[in-house]
Write an enzyme that holds these catalytic residues in place. Structure first.
Site, short mmCIF file in Angstrom:
data_model
loop_
_atom_site.label_atom_id
_atom_site.label_comp_id
_atom_site.label_asym_id
_atom_site.label_seq_id
_atom_site.Cartn_x
_atom_site.Cartn_y
_atom_site.Cartn_z
N ARG A 128 0.99 -0.98 0.03
CA ARG A 128 -0.15 -0.08 -0.10
C ARG A 128 0.65 1.29 0.02
O ARG A 128 1.87 1.25 0.81
CB ARG A 128 -0.86 0.02 1.38
CG ARG A 128 -1.90 -0.99 1.42
CD ARG A 128 -2.51 -1.21 2.89
NE ARG A 128 -1.28 -1.39 3.34
CZ ARG A 128 -1.46 -1.67 4.84
NH1 ARG A 128 -2.84 -1.44 5.71
NH2 ARG A 128 -0.63 -1.81 5.67
N CYS A 139 -3.59 1.48 -8.60
CA CYS A 139 -4.11 0.25 -8.39
C CYS A 139 -5.62 -0.01 -8.71
O CYS A 139 -5.84 -0.71 -9.66
CB CYS A 139 -3.45 -0.52 -7.27
SG CYS A 139 -1.73 -0.61 -7.10
C1 UDX Z 1 -3.74 -1.01 -3.08
C2 UDX Z 1 -3.98 -2.55 -2.14
O1 UDX Z 1 -4.28 -2.00 -0.82
C3 UDX Z 1 -2.49 -2.95 -2.39
O2 UDX Z 1 -2.63 -4.23 -1.66
C4 UDX Z 1 -2.05 -2.99 -3.62
O3 UDX Z 1 -0.94 -3.76 -3.80
C5 UDX Z 1 -1.98 -1.66 -4.34
O4 UDX Z 1 -3.42 -1.08 -4.24
P1 UDX Z 1 -3.10 1.57 -2.58
O5 UDX Z 1 -3.53 1.83 -3.94
O6 UDX Z 1 -1.70 2.12 -1.94
O7 UDX Z 1 -3.00 0.16 -2.45
O8 UDX Z 1 -4.15 2.24 -1.64
P2 UDX Z 1 -5.29 1.79 -0.41
O9 UDX Z 1 -4.82 2.06 0.82
O10 UDX Z 1 -5.48 0.40 -0.60
O11 UDX Z 1 -6.57 2.51 -0.73
C6 UDX Z 1 -7.03 2.46 -2.27
C7 UDX Z 1 -8.38 3.47 -2.55
O12 UDX Z 1 -9.47 3.11 -1.73
C8 UDX Z 1 -7.99 4.99 -1.79
O13 UDX Z 1 -8.32 5.67 -2.71
C9 UDX Z 1 -8.75 5.02 -0.65
O14 UDX Z 1 -9.03 6.24 -0.17
C10 UDX Z 1 -9.96 4.28 -0.86
N1 UDX Z 1 -10.34 3.46 0.24
C11 UDX Z 1 -9.64 2.44 1.02
C12 UDX Z 1 -11.58 4.02 0.75
O15 UDX Z 1 -12.23 4.77 0.24
N2 UDX Z 1 -12.36 3.29 2.07
C13 UDX Z 1 -11.54 2.36 2.64
O16 UDX Z 1 -12.21 1.93 3.48
C14 UDX Z 1 -10.45 2.26 1.97
#
Ligand code: UDX
Length: 429
Positions: free
Chosen positions: A154, A260
């Protein structure tokens, strides 16, 4: 062990630096000369906790070097990680041009048994594809294996995630390669799953898309909560205690973004299409996500009583907190739409302003949140940076033309703000 990573983007840089930190000799290669020069001097182009310190330490102790010489890097390594970008093409498929080119470079440089590791997120079947390209491009036969080893990092906690993985997935048809990978990851304490390459590739997509689905599901329920007068925060708290559901990824907000989730959703949809499966559920996930971005625009428009000529303060532009990454950021989407509809938007973000300037030519940028709030009719909180929770809202109240807060991340305290005199609006509550 001697490793190299080819491609020093997010994944490559974190993987290379962490492998060096674990005591391996790592060469990180990239064809971008300027980038390599600046990395060699210890300048990290991304904002990522701990990364700079690790790079600096391992540059000093000689475990990590940066180069533009892919050939040399490969011929000196037992493990070659492919960590180049796989952007979406027009149909949503992962574009494999970079991966293919790197595979050809590797083929020309092989010099003795090598394990080649696909860490870029690639469509199902790519491990075989890389294997075939290498076989076809090798000037002289050398034994090698291609392994799929998806990353689950992440942004913002990538170093921690590398060092403390939830699981290590190794997709390989070769027992020899699987054993070598097991040795490489020996220092990490995590369940290790050895499976076939296609399943490993599928694990990566299925995991990310599942998490994206959780977010869209939560946002859909949040919209319903607004309609019936429930509070999504209470609802998800009550859901999360069920261990089968869990508390993670149940935060309502402006929808998911980043490098991602959106890309992987589109890619899995393309894979489904190519294989004759109608993945309607996933289409719904993407549809809800886009609608959620748009709902945030509407919330701000309503709060501002129209957007033409209205001053809006936007706090946050990164796709989530603790990163300077704005790729497919919901905040960028919202700000763009507000500007398109005639609003004058002043943006503040603790880390992402530099990136945002290029992406948002129609917005203006503030050097602190108070400057951004001056004269605004609405304050839209778009990224959940911790520091936004602790601002001097009394001061902000005095600076704004009308004290209206649209908190798209549900991270502020409505009672405190209302007591100060703000009108507060969150998501799903
Ligand atoms: C993600 C995966 O978690 C990771 O395992 C993979 O390798 C790459 O993609 P990342 O893109 O860094 O990681 O972000 P992450 O923290 O997973 O959040 C993704 C998106 O979802 C963000 O825009 C975040 O704000 C949103 N999100 C996440 C929500 O809106 N609500 C939540 O409860 C969690």
């Amino acid at each position: 062990m001697d490793c190299c990573v080819i491609g020093t983007g997010y994944v490559g840089l974190v993987t290379g630096a962490c492998l060096a930190e674990l005591g391996n000799h790592v060469i990180a290669a990239d064809m971008d000369e300027q980038k390599i020069q600046s990395l060699s001097a210890g300048h990290i182009p991304i904002y990522e906790a701990e990364l700079e310190a690790i790079v600096e330490r391992n540059l000093k102790n000689g475990n990590l070097t940066f180069t533009t010489e892919v050939h040399e890097a490969v011929s000196e390594s037992e493990f070659v990680f492919i960590t180049v970008g796989t952007p979406s093409d027009a149909e949503g498929r992962a574009d494999l041009t970079n991966v293919d080119n790197v595979a050809r470079d590797i083929a020309r440089a092989l010099d003795g048994y090598t394990v080649i590791i696909n860490k870029s997120t690639v469509p199902v079947g790519s491990t075989k594809r890389v294997q075939r390209i290498i076989e076809e491009s090798m000037p002289q036969y050398h034994e090698f294996d291609v392994v799929s080893n998806p990353e689950f990092l992440r942004e913002g906690t990538a170093v921690f995630d590398f060092m403390n993985p939830s699981r290590i997935v190794i997709g390989s048809d070769s027992q020899k390669a699987a054993m070598r990978m097991t040795e490489l990851y020996h220092g990490l304490n995590a369940p290790l799953l050895v499976t076939d390459p296609v399943s490993a590739e599928m694990i990566k997509y299925a995991s990310n898309v599942f998490l994206a689905t959780k977010v869209s599901y939560t946002n859909a329920v949040a919209n319903l909560c607004e309609a019936v007068g429930a509070d999504i925060r209470e609802v998800t708290l009550g859901m999360g205690y069920d261990e089968r559901i869990g508390f993670e990824f149940l935060k309502a907000g402006p929808g998911f973004g980043g490098s991602c989730f959106p890309k992987d959703c589109r890619a899995l949809l393309a894979i489904a299409r190519e294989n004759g499966y109608d993945f309607e559920l996933l289409e719904g996930v993407l549809k809800v996500n886009l609608e959620q971005h748009e709902k945030m625009v509407e919330k701000v428009a309503r709060a501002a009583e129209g957007l033409e000529g209205r001053r809006i303060c936007a706090l946050g532009v990164a796709f989530k907190a603790n990163t300077d990454d704005i790729r497919e950021s919901p905040a960028v989407y919202v700000i763009k739409r507000l500007v398109e509809r005639g609003a004058s938007v002043m943006v503040y973000d603790p880390q992402a302003i530099q990136n945002a300037r290029v992406e948002l030519p129609g917005a203006t940028f503030a050097s602190d949140p108070y400057e951004a709030a001056e004269g605004a009719v609405v304050l839209a909180l778009l990224t959940e940076w911790d520091e936004f929770k602790w601002l001097d809202y009394e001061r902000i109240l005095g600076l704004m033309e009308t004290p209206y807060v649209v908190d798209t991340r549900n991270c502020l305290d409505p009672a405190m703000l209302r007591k100060l005199g703000f009108t507060y609006e969150g998501v799903g509550r």
